[in-house]
Design a protein around this motif. Sequence first.
Motif, PDB file in Angstrom:
ATOM      1  N   ASN A 250       2.825   3.963  -1.244  1.00 43.20           N
ATOM      2  CA  ASN A 250       3.555   4.755  -2.641  1.00 43.20           C
ATOM      3  C   ASN A 250       4.629   5.745  -2.317  1.00 43.20           C
TER       4      ASN A 250
ATOM      5  N   THR B 254       0.793  -1.184   0.138  1.00 42.79           N
ATOM      6  CA  THR B 254      -0.087  -0.077   0.127  1.00 42.79           C
ATOM      7  C   THR B 254       0.701   1.409  -0.098  1.00 42.79           C
TER       8      THR B 254
ATOM      9  N   LYS C  51      -1.397  -2.072  -3.933  1.00 46.01           N
ATOM     10  CA  LYS C  51      -2.479  -2.862  -3.817  1.00 46.01           C
ATOM     11  C   LYS C  51      -3.869  -2.462  -4.331  1.00 46.01           C
ATOM     12  N   ASP C  52      -3.905  -1.295  -4.828  1.00 49.17           N
ATOM     13  CA  ASP C  52      -5.143  -1.059  -5.631  1.00 49.17           C
ATOM     14  C   ASP C  52      -5.241  -1.324  -7.026  1.00 49.17           C
TER      15      ASP C  52
ATOM     16  N   THR D  57      -6.023  -3.825 -10.386  1.00 46.21           N
ATOM     17  CA  THR D  57      -7.042  -4.906 -10.508  1.00 46.21           C
ATOM     18  C   THR D  57      -6.341  -6.288 -10.750  1.00 46.21           C
TER      19      THR D  57
END
Length: 214
Positions: A84, A82, A103-104, A106
């Motif tokens: 950045n 997570t 983790k965002d 697809t």
Amino acid sequence: MTRVVVVDDQTLVRQGIRSLLEVAGVEVAGEADDGLAAIEVIVAAGPDVVLLDLRMPRYDGIWTLERLRERGIETPVLVLTTFNDDTLVLQALRAGARGYLLKDVTLEQLTRAVRTLADGGTLVAPSITDRLLRAIRSGPPPAGGDAAPAQELTERELEVLRLVAEGYANREIARALFLAEGTVKNHVSAILLKLDARDRTNAVLRALHEGILR
């Protein structure tokens, strides 16, 4: 079937990643909740790719990458986190990670990244690429202060290196340049030697820092 090991300190996250990957046809060969357990699982399972979180209690992701490198374990590692943060990205890549995703992403992006690394490629999330390149160009040489001066690359080696930087695997480079895959492997070996780089990612970092790639 591509086989992965998932390393994350949160049980629910590991279970979620396992469920999603298995739906996409990727086998989860093992799980670990910190770096120390990860080393044992990776050695035992022999996966094609490791999915590694960075922030874990006790033995974190950077520690894990460094131990894998010390032991000569060359399984490609895809950081999935997570965080950045430019400093963490550079630390992870310099420690040996072959990819870095948030983790965002697809499921399609994650499975594509896993298969890219399994095929010998590299991948960094587009959302952080521009910032990463600026940090590389303004920071110290990735190979370390005592690295040997880079030797001049041939035109063909530069072509291969550009495709490596875009995340192409050897097979894809061979198709793009109409070369045998063995020839591409030889070019990559020559590039690593000339740039005094331990792996493909480190070669790209150094080439960007020295202005060989723009």
